[in-house]
Design a protein around this motif. Structure first.
Motif, PDB file in Angstrom:
ATOM      1  N   GLU A  58      -7.925  18.090   3.400  1.00 42.05           N
ATOM      2  CA  GLU A  58      -7.702  17.008   4.362  1.00 42.05           C
ATOM      3  C   GLU A  58      -6.560  16.087   3.953  1.00 42.05           C
ATOM      4  O   GLU A  58      -6.138  15.218   4.715  1.00 42.05           O
ATOM      5  N   TRP A  59      -6.032  16.262   2.748  1.00 44.63           N
ATOM      6  CA  TRP A  59      -4.971  15.403   2.223  1.00 44.63           C
ATOM      7  C   TRP A  59      -3.604  15.959   2.586  1.00 44.63           C
ATOM      8  O   TRP A  59      -3.333  17.137   2.420  1.00 44.63           O
ATOM      9  N   HIS A  60      -2.710  15.100   3.046  1.00 42.05           N
ATOM     10  CA  HIS A  60      -1.331  15.455   3.359  1.00 42.05           C
ATOM     11  C   HIS A  60      -0.417  14.598   2.498  1.00 42.05           C
ATOM     12  O   HIS A  60      -0.731  13.444   2.209  1.00 42.05           O
ATOM     13  N   VAL A  90      11.787   9.983  -7.183  1.00 40.94           N
ATOM     14  CA  VAL A  90      10.919  10.784  -6.312  1.00 40.94           C
ATOM     15  C   VAL A  90       9.633   9.997  -6.052  1.00 40.94           C
ATOM     16  O   VAL A  90       8.943   9.608  -6.989  1.00 40.94           O
ATOM     17  N   THR A  91       9.339   9.762  -4.780  1.00 48.08           N
ATOM     18  CA  THR A  91       8.123   9.055  -4.394  1.00 48.08           C
ATOM     19  C   THR A  91       7.278   9.962  -3.514  1.00 48.08           C
ATOM     20  O   THR A  91       7.779  10.529  -2.547  1.00 48.08           O
ATOM     21  N   VAL A  92       6.015  10.111  -3.871  1.00 47.65           N
ATOM     22  CA  VAL A  92       5.069  10.915  -3.098  1.00 47.65           C
ATOM     23  C   VAL A  92       4.116   9.967  -2.378  1.00 47.65           C
ATOM     24  O   VAL A  92       3.533   9.076  -2.995  1.00 47.65           O
ATOM     25  N   TYR A  93       3.974  10.182  -1.076  1.00 48.48           N
ATOM     26  CA  TYR A  93       3.037   9.408  -0.257  1.00 48.48           C
ATOM     27  C   TYR A  93       1.906  10.350   0.151  1.00 48.48           C
ATOM     28  O   TYR A  93       2.156  11.413   0.713  1.00 48.48           O
ATOM     29  N   VAL A  94       0.674   9.956  -0.123  1.00 46.83           N
ATOM     30  CA  VAL A  94      -0.494  10.787   0.192  1.00 46.83           C
ATOM     31  C   VAL A  94      -1.313  10.079   1.266  1.00 46.83           C
ATOM     32  O   VAL A  94      -1.616   8.890   1.150  1.00 46.83           O
ATOM     33  N   THR A  95      -1.650  10.836   2.326  1.00 46.72           N
ATOM     34  CA  THR A  95      -2.468  10.303   3.412  1.00 46.72           C
ATOM     35  C   THR A  95      -3.674  11.202   3.623  1.00 46.72           C
ATOM     36  O   THR A  95      -3.648  12.379   3.290  1.00 46.72           O
ATOM     37  N   ARG A  96      -4.716  10.628   4.155  1.00 47.63           N
ATOM     38  CA  ARG A  96      -5.876  11.432   4.561  1.00 47.63           C
ATOM     39  C   ARG A  96      -5.671  11.743   6.034  1.00 47.63           C
ATOM     40  O   ARG A  96      -5.636  10.843   6.858  1.00 47.63           O
ATOM     41  N   GLY A  97      -5.475  13.012   6.335  1.00 42.50           N
ATOM     42  CA  GLY A  97      -5.140  13.416   7.698  1.00 42.50           C
ATOM     43  C   GLY A  97      -3.633  13.353   7.897  1.00 42.50           C
ATOM     44  O   GLY A  97      -2.919  12.689   7.147  1.00 42.50           O
ATOM     45  N   GLU A  99      -1.710  11.979  10.221  1.00 43.99           N
ATOM     46  CA  GLU A  99      -1.139  10.691  10.638  1.00 43.99           C
ATOM     47  C   GLU A  99      -1.922   9.499  10.089  1.00 43.99           C
ATOM     48  O   GLU A  99      -1.777   8.389  10.591  1.00 43.99           O
ATOM     49  N   GLY A 100      -2.734   9.721   9.069  1.00 42.30           N
ATOM     50  CA  GLY A 100      -3.552   8.639   8.533  1.00 42.30           C
ATOM     51  C   GLY A 100      -2.749   7.633   7.725  1.00 42.30           C
ATOM     52  O   GLY A 100      -1.565   7.830   7.440  1.00 42.30           O
ATOM     53  N   PRO A 101      -3.390   6.544   7.332  1.00 45.17           N
ATOM     54  CA  PRO A 101      -2.703   5.544   6.514  1.00 45.17           C
ATOM     55  C   PRO A 101      -2.472   6.076   5.095  1.00 45.17           C
ATOM     56  O   PRO A 101      -3.202   6.940   4.614  1.00 45.17           O
ATOM     57  N   THR A 102      -1.443   5.567   4.439  1.00 45.16           N
ATOM     58  CA  THR A 102      -1.130   5.972   3.075  1.00 45.16           C
ATOM     59  C   THR A 102      -2.222   5.490   2.137  1.00 45.16           C
ATOM     60  O   THR A 102      -2.540   4.303   2.106  1.00 45.16           O
ATOM     61  N   VAL A 103      -2.800   6.408   1.384  1.00 44.34           N
ATOM     62  CA  VAL A 103      -3.869   6.090   0.441  1.00 44.34           C
ATOM     63  C   VAL A 103      -3.298   5.900  -0.963  1.00 44.34           C
ATOM     64  O   VAL A 103      -3.761   5.059  -1.721  1.00 44.34           O
TER      65      VAL A 103
END
Length: 116
Positions: A58-60, A90-97, A99-103
């Motif tokens: 579920e993580w993007h 290098v910056t990694v942004y992880v979201t749940r779903g 289009e979800g908010p950045t976790v």
């Protein structure tokens, strides 16, 4: 009866808040593992450019890169003569779903391979 009702209501609220806190911590741990995994898949900046997004369950995640010149210094802080190190922030942004908010946001630097 009313005292017991008030006590049970506050106990119920406390237990609910505690379980929500545990779920938030678990989410952040999972997101950190996804971010670390995405960063560990590349040693050099060119490797990270090959896959700028992906998913794990579920993580993007998606990667943003910015080229930088990093001046080299001795351990005592004196500058080293020669060319600065070519690297990418290098910056990694992880979201749940998708289009979800950045976790989780995780930043590091990856060097570019030296040119032959």
């Amino acid at each position: 009866m009313s005292i017991a009702a008030i006590a049970l209501a506050s106990l119920y609220r406390t237990v609910g808040q505690s379980s929500k806190g545990v779920m938030d911590v678990e989410s952040r741990i999972e997101a950190a593992l996804v971010a670390r995994s995405a960063l560990a898949s590349s040693t050099f900046a060119e490797d990270a450019e090959r896959q700028l997004s992906g998913a794990s369950g579920e993580w993007h995640w998606h990667v943003e890169m910015h080229a930088e010149q990093i001046p080299l210094r001795e351990q005592d802080g004196r500058p080293v003569s020669g060319e600065p190190l070519r690297a990418a922030k290098v910056t990694v942004y992880v979201t749940r779903g998708k289009e979800g908010p950045t976790v989780m946001t995780w930043t590091t630097w990856k060097p570019y391979r030296s040119t032959p």
